[in-house]
Each structure stands twice: as C-alpha cells, then as structure tokens.
Design a protein around this motif. Structure first.
Motif, PDB file in Angstrom:
ATOM      1  N   ASP A 208       0.824  -1.212   0.000  1.00  0.00           N
ATOM      2  CA  ASP A 208       0.000   0.000   0.000  1.00  0.00           C
ATOM      3  C   ASP A 208       0.854   1.256   0.000  1.00  0.00           C
ATOM      4  OD1 ASP A 208       0.872  -0.788   2.489  1.00  0.00           O
ATOM      5  OD2 ASP A 208      -0.840   0.032   3.563  1.00  0.00           O
ATOM      6  N   ASN A 308      -8.016   0.021   0.203  1.00  0.00           N
ATOM      7  CA  ASN A 308      -8.670   0.947   1.138  1.00  0.00           C
ATOM      8  C   ASN A 308     -10.056   0.455   1.553  1.00  0.00           C
ATOM      9  OD1 ASN A 308      -6.535   2.768   1.208  1.00  0.00           O
ATOM     10  ND2 ASN A 308      -7.264   3.903  -0.565  1.00  0.00           N
ATOM     11  N   LYS A 311      -9.409  -2.078   4.157  1.00  0.00           N
ATOM     12  CA  LYS A 311      -9.014  -1.416   5.409  1.00  0.00           C
ATOM     13  C   LYS A 311     -10.242  -0.899   6.153  1.00  0.00           C
ATOM     14  CE  LYS A 311      -4.328   0.153   4.228  1.00  0.00           C
ATOM     15  NZ  LYS A 311      -3.453   1.320   3.997  1.00  0.00           N
ATOM     16  N   GLY A 315      -9.390  -3.614   9.008  1.00  0.00           N
ATOM     17  CA  GLY A 315      -8.215  -3.142   9.747  1.00  0.00           C
ATOM     18  C   GLY A 315      -7.577  -1.949   9.064  1.00  0.00           C
ATOM     19  N   GLN A 316      -6.802  -1.203   9.824  1.00  0.00           N
ATOM     20  CA  GLN A 316      -6.205   0.027   9.310  1.00  0.00           C
ATOM     21  C   GLN A 316      -4.946  -0.211   8.486  1.00  0.00           C
ATOM     22  OE1 GLN A 316      -7.685   3.079   9.634  1.00  0.00           O
ATOM     23  NE2 GLN A 316      -9.354   1.840  10.480  1.00  0.00           N
ATOM     24  N   THR A 317      -4.349  -1.384   8.620  1.00  0.00           N
ATOM     25  CA  THR A 317      -3.140  -1.711   7.864  1.00  0.00           C
ATOM     26  C   THR A 317      -3.300  -3.095   7.239  1.00  0.00           C
ATOM     27  OG1 THR A 317      -2.025  -2.768   9.747  1.00  0.00           O
ATOM     28  CG2 THR A 317      -1.751  -0.370   9.496  1.00  0.00           C
ATOM     29  N   ILE A 318      -2.412  -3.401   6.283  1.00  0.00           N
ATOM     30  CA  ILE A 318      -2.452  -4.726   5.657  1.00  0.00           C
ATOM     31  C   ILE A 318      -2.169  -5.809   6.691  1.00  0.00           C
ATOM     32  CG2 ILE A 318      -1.233  -6.225   4.020  1.00  0.00           C
ATOM     33  CD1 ILE A 318      -1.051  -3.894   2.121  1.00  0.00           C
ATOM     34  N   GLU A 320      -2.975  -5.786   9.859  1.00  0.00           N
ATOM     35  CA  GLU A 320      -4.198  -6.003  10.633  1.00  0.00           C
ATOM     36  C   GLU A 320      -5.227  -6.789   9.829  1.00  0.00           C
ATOM     37  OE1 GLU A 320      -5.671  -2.297  12.064  1.00  0.00           O
ATOM     38  OE2 GLU A 320      -3.927  -1.879  13.323  1.00  0.00           O
ATOM     39  N   ILE A 321      -5.310  -6.517   8.515  1.00  0.00           N
ATOM     40  CA  ILE A 321      -6.263  -7.245   7.663  1.00  0.00           C
ATOM     41  C   ILE A 321      -5.911  -8.732   7.620  1.00  0.00           C
ATOM     42  CG2 ILE A 321      -7.111  -7.505   5.301  1.00  0.00           C
ATOM     43  CD1 ILE A 321      -6.682  -4.483   4.946  1.00  0.00           C
TER      44      ILE A 321
END
Length: 369
Positions: A208, A308, A311, A315-318, A320-321
């Motif tokens: 990202d 996005n 996200k 989650g806010q980041t890859i 976290e995803i």
C-alpha cells in the motif's frame, strides 16, 4: 468490640449513651425502661427497616451511633475487603432516621443500607431468645455446619466444588455451541465470504505504501514535468545558472593569478560549477525517464481502492487485515468442528454431573453424622 452506643430521639428515648467494657456487659432495668429499644437500635444499624413512628414525638429525626474498637485481624481483613479502614483502630457507624428516609454513614462517609449491613456483620452478632443473626442468612447456615464438621466435611466439600466447577464449564460451553443449524450455516457463510474476499486480494505487506507513492507521482506527473522544465531552464546552459556560472568562472580565472588570496574563491566557484553541471545532467535524465502511462495509473488507482475498502472493513493496515483473516479462519474451523465437539462436551457434562451427585451425597452424609 462494641465500646459505645449513642441513641437519640428513638421511640421513648430522648437521648442515651451506653459505654461497654471488656467481657460481659449486662443491661438491667424495669419493664418499659428502654432495654429492648436500645437493642432494637442496634438492629437498625444491621439494616433493619425504619419508619416515621420510630422517631420520638415532636422530634424531627432519630439518631443511632455505634462505636467499635477493631482489634481482631480477621475483622480488619473483612472490613478492608469492603474498603473500610478503622481510624485509630475504631469504626463509627451511624444511622439518622428522618421522615421517609434515612442517612447511613461509616466513619463519616455516606453508605448504603447493604454496606452498613455487610460492615456490621464483620463486627457484631446478635443472640436473642428466638433468633441468631447469622442463622437468618441461608448462605451462612451451611458454612457454620461445615466449620463444625471440619476435617470430616471440608475435603469432600472441596471435591464437590471442583466437580461442580467443571460441570458448569461444560454447561457454559454447551450454551455457546447451542445454535441451530440454520444460524450456524449463516455464520459459516459470512466467515467464508470475508476470508475469500481477503484471499482474492492477495495482499502483500507494504504494497500500500509503494502504491501510494506511485499514485502520488503519476497523479502529479504533469505538474512535475512543468516544474522540472522550468528549473532546467533556470539552471541550464542556455542563459541559465550553469551558463552564467561558467562565464563567471572564466572571467575569475583571468585574475586569480594576480592574488593568491583569490585561490580559495576560485576553488569554491569551480565546485559550484561542477555541482550545477551534475545537477543539470541528473535532472535531464530524470525528465527523460518520466513518462505517464494511463493504464498503469488506472491499475494503481484500482488496486489502492481495493486495499482501502478492505481497510475500512477489516483493519487500518495490511498487517491487521491479514491478522483478521487468520482469526476468521480459526472461527470457521471451530464451527466446522462443532458436531464432534458438541458430542464430546455432552459426554463430559453428564460425567461431571454424576460426579457432583456422588460427591455431594458424601458431603450430605458427613453433615448428618
């Protein structure tokens, strides 16, 4: 130990104070002198019900105060568990009864009736002709009996406690798994959808940031090219800074031999000319390599939109995803194992239930010995 009792405006008593000493204390008096009222006032501190009729005639309130000297370590610990700490070894409990309400305080701090009742239970017990305060509470009756039985009852009771705890754990697990087939299928379908959506994206940690840099560059390509062209003209060899610096160096070289103090300045000018030459060359190379590929821009924008959107959901980041995907995968596997787990937990539940019955019968036998 109860060391002082103060009663004011309660029933027939206008005001009375009683000091208690160590050992046995005896209250004597004629019938109607107020002995029962004094003992009844202690009951009020223990949480007894109040009414307007308790207040002495022509008085606006009734007041009961009990002062305890706390020397017993166990009593101190019990009070500490209630967040009550003796001041100079003493605890003052008071209850002010007014029309329709009462104010309860422990060491000057307002308390509820239940708090007063719990604190008094640590400090005071009442024995009467027809009552024993502790025995009024069902949760303490078995405890008193078990303490009386000591070694004969306690080991068996502990065994029952552990077996019952295991039984309750099994029951809780059964409740958690007790969902109908339709609900379980809906949950599985939802988990599979989320897992597949993330898998199909084929996310790569850090991509990202790379895509955002590329998108920023491509979306501003025209502005970059226009500004770079303007800077190249200003710093180049066609009446630009490089051209003017070259001319300045040529003119300066003609006078440098006349004064040795000019040598450092000449060297600085040579360095500036060299830096400008390198800068112009690098800038030209960058501009030659700068191209705007509309297809690359479209693919970059599309990929960023996909990342996005994930996200926003997961989650806010890859990172976290991907962690969320792993958690959902574990939930799905757990749901798929439910039928086998269900049967196993049912077996365990009935086993522990039988153990509780068997062990409890042992305890009951000890209690009736």
């Amino acid at each position: 130990m109860l060391v002082h009792l103060h009663v004011k405006n309660l029933a027939l008593i206008e005001e009375s104070e009683v000091e208690f000493g160590p050992g046995l204390n005896i209250l004597t008096g004629e019938t109607g002198a107020g002995k029962s009222i004094l003992l009844g006032s202690i009951q009020l501190i223990l949480g007894g019900k109040t009414s307007r009729s308790m207040i002495r005639e022509n008085a606006s309130y009734a007041l009961i105060e009990l002062l305890f000297q706390v020397e017993n370590t166990k009593a101190r610990e019990s009070l500490a568990a209630l967040d009550i700490y003796p001041e100079d070894g003493q605890v003052l409990m008071s209850r002010k009864i007014m029309d329709g309400r009462s104010i309860n305080k422990i060491n000057g701090e307002t308390s509820t009736v239940s708090q007063m009742k719990a604190a008094a239970a640590c400090l005071l017990d009442i024995h009467g002709q027809h009552e024993h305060q502790s025995l009024l509470y069902g949760d303490r009756q078995l405890a008193i009996l078990d303490v009386y039985g000591k070694e004969q009852i306690l080991p068996a009771r502990e065994k029952v406690r552990k077996a019952y705890q295991e039984y309750r754990n099994c029951v809780d697990q059964l409740k958690a798994l007790d969902m109908d087939e339709e609900q379980r299928n809906r949950e599985k379908a939802f988990l599979e959808f989320e897992i597949n959506e993330i898998e199909e994206a084929a996310l790569i940690p850090g991509e990202d940031e790379t895509l955002e840099d590329r998108y920023r560059k491509l979306s501003n390509a025209r502005r970059i090219m226009e500004t770079a062209q303007m800077v190249r003209v200003m710093t180049g060899y066609e009446q630009g800074a490089a051209d003017m610096t070259g001319n300045a160096l040529k003119e300066f070289s003609r006078i440098a031999d006349y004064d040795k103090d000019l040598a450092p300045l000449q060297e600085a000018l040579v360095e500036i000319d060299s830096l400008l030459s390198d800068f112009c060359r690098d800038l030209s190379s960058y501009m030659d390599s700068l191209t705007f590929d509309e297809e690359t821009f479209f693919e970059t924008e599309k990929r960023l939109d996909l990342i996005n959107s994930l996200k926003a959901k997961y989650g806010q980041t890859i990172h976290e995803i991907l962690s969320y995907q792993k958690e959902q995968q574990e939930k799905l596997e757990k749901l798929q194992r439910i039928p086998a787990s269900h049967r196993q937990i049912i077996i365990h539940t009935f086993c522990h239930k039988d153990l509780v019955k068997i062990d409890n019968s042992v305890v009951e036998g000890c209690r009736t010995c």
